[in-house]
Design a protein around this motif. Sequence first.
Motif, short mmCIF file in Angstrom:
data_model
loop_
_atom_site.label_atom_id
_atom_site.label_comp_id
_atom_site.label_asym_id
_atom_site.label_seq_id
_atom_site.Cartn_x
_atom_site.Cartn_y
_atom_site.Cartn_z
N LEU A 468 35.57 -12.91 -14.84
CA LEU A 468 34.36 -13.58 -15.32
C LEU A 468 33.80 -12.92 -16.58
O LEU A 468 33.07 -13.56 -17.35
CB LEU A 468 33.28 -13.58 -14.23
CG LEU A 468 33.51 -14.53 -13.06
CD1 LEU A 468 32.43 -14.34 -12.00
CD2 LEU A 468 33.55 -15.98 -13.52
N PHE A 502 29.36 -21.07 -16.93
CA PHE A 502 28.46 -20.63 -15.88
C PHE A 502 27.38 -21.66 -15.55
O PHE A 502 26.47 -21.38 -14.78
CB PHE A 502 27.80 -19.30 -16.28
CG PHE A 502 28.79 -18.23 -16.58
CD1 PHE A 502 29.38 -17.50 -15.57
CD2 PHE A 502 29.15 -17.94 -17.89
CE1 PHE A 502 30.29 -16.50 -15.84
CE2 PHE A 502 30.07 -16.95 -18.18
CZ PHE A 502 30.65 -16.22 -17.13
N ASN A 507 30.36 -27.00 -16.08
CA ASN A 507 31.62 -26.26 -16.20
C ASN A 507 32.81 -27.05 -15.65
O ASN A 507 33.94 -26.56 -15.69
CB ASN A 507 31.53 -24.90 -15.51
CG ASN A 507 31.14 -25.02 -14.05
OD1 ASN A 507 31.12 -26.11 -13.48
ND2 ASN A 507 30.80 -23.89 -13.44
#
Length: 611
Positions: A468, A502, A507
Amino acid sequence: MDGLSPDDPGWIGNYRLLGRLGEGGMGRVYLARSDRGRTVAVKVVQEQLARKPDFRRRFAQEVKAAQRVGGEWTAPVLDADTEAPTPWVATGYVAGPSLAEVVDKQYGPLPANSVRALGIGLVRALQAIHGAGLVHRDLKPSNVLVTIDGPRVIDFGIARALDPAMQSTDGLTMTGAVVGSPGFMSPEQVRGERVSFASDVFCLGAVLAYTATGKLPFGTGEGGIHSLLYRIASEEPDLTGIPAPWDQLIAWCLVKDPSQRPSLETLSARIESMEDTGGAWLPGEVLAELGRHAVQLLNSEDPQSPQRLQSHALAAQAPPAGAAQPPAPAPFQGFGPPVSYDPAHSPPPPPWQQSPAPGGFHAGSPSPPPGSLHAGSPPPGSLQPSPHYFSPRPPARSARGLGIGLAVLLGLYTLPLLLRGAVLGEVYLRLDAQDGTASPGVIRDYGALNFATDALDALESALALALLILWPIWFQRMRNNADTFAPVRLRFAPGLAAGAWFIPFVNLFMPKQMTNDIWTATAGRARGAGRWLMHTWWWCWILYVLAYSNSFFSSWYSHDTVSAAMSDIIDTQITASTGVISAVVAVFFVKRLTSMQQKRIDEAARGIGTA
């Protein structure tokens, strides 16, 4: 370049005119400088054309289409106002003569290494043009500009999007819409047939033949234009004097049947495989002329300070005491958006803020006093920055290290998924031997299996957290580099390259749209280039996200019955399987996109087309 005449405006939009570059059937082209100091070419359409709604519609379509073409091998569209009383478009100015000037006046036929570099540049320009869904339709030596770092293709004024709306009901070019230049037209253009990407390949072959020999492959129009067009449509080209292997390659491009001509990818591979003799891509005489041209361009920059220009303009407005006021020149039809400034300290409003007078400028209109602003010029500094102007992008930066690190991390991410799959498989077998209504805690080694499941979940979470962090950094670099390769072609702001991942629901679609733009800008075309890999990666990612969301909130040991625990294990195994597949495909995707951009960066560093 010619100087401005009294009937030329001083400003068009936010661009101060420096001189005339030329004039054609569509309108005039000016050399100009933006309020931020960039030198541009501004094309202004003829007033009689601007009064035709159908032309305005086509012009607006062409400008939008041209904005989709990258600026590496073409002159990028920087600004436009298709709704102005006199529509205009501003493109990046290419500092160099046309290929026609080089061959006809400066040097003559170019050597083999120059033809090779020219061919590489023109193929890549056409790939960018075709990638935007356009056919140039008028690729000829005067539309190819020669610069120190390679050729540039210009003039998309007659390019047409491959849109059925621009064709007749039978798919043919509409009556009166056949465009091109005699000697560099394709047979299908001559016959008024459907024009496809292959038409530009034919024109490319004619341009390469002209570059290598100084002669047109189908002769000139001295015997009549109809005779020339007949030779293009029916006779074989004269390739005498073209050295091998260029003669075979050019002959292949000049095949009459469009379906038998080579693709741009094939041409690129064939030309790049030819021997490169090294050295500069242009002869020394041409390079020296380019240097002189650059000096002239610098001299054409406005040599007077804004204060001096404004003082001249104000002094020119006040006639001597007792002198008769000279008649004011008739206003000139306007350009661009209105401009506001203080009339108490500036010249009167420019003509495009006044009501047009019948007839426009005429031969009897007085010329402005020496040293003053040209008619219709606002005072320097009064214009606000154009909302359509785009500043130069920073150079592309290598992402090789980020790509390698990301690929390694994705590979490591598969390990806890595979190990968890093995542990859960063992748990499933032991649960299957128990009664469905029993508690999962009855199985042998329940505590150890519980601990192993939690440990692997923790390892997976740690690697996911690292992904991430690293993935948005890599993706942001990809997006910034793509913006350098094809300025102003990406649909979303730079910050969304990292942030969109995010945002819930967003997304699930926005990163894919950005990836499409990045891939197109990097590859230089809208189709091919292994695009299937990008699509495969995306759908694997979506399936993994959906599966992970379904199995995230429970674990097999949290259920009260064996049957419920076994059902949970099945869901988790599906998630682990899609996760492994998604990570493996993502590794190939990351490596492919990173290597594509690295190739573009390496080519720019070597100066492809200059050696």
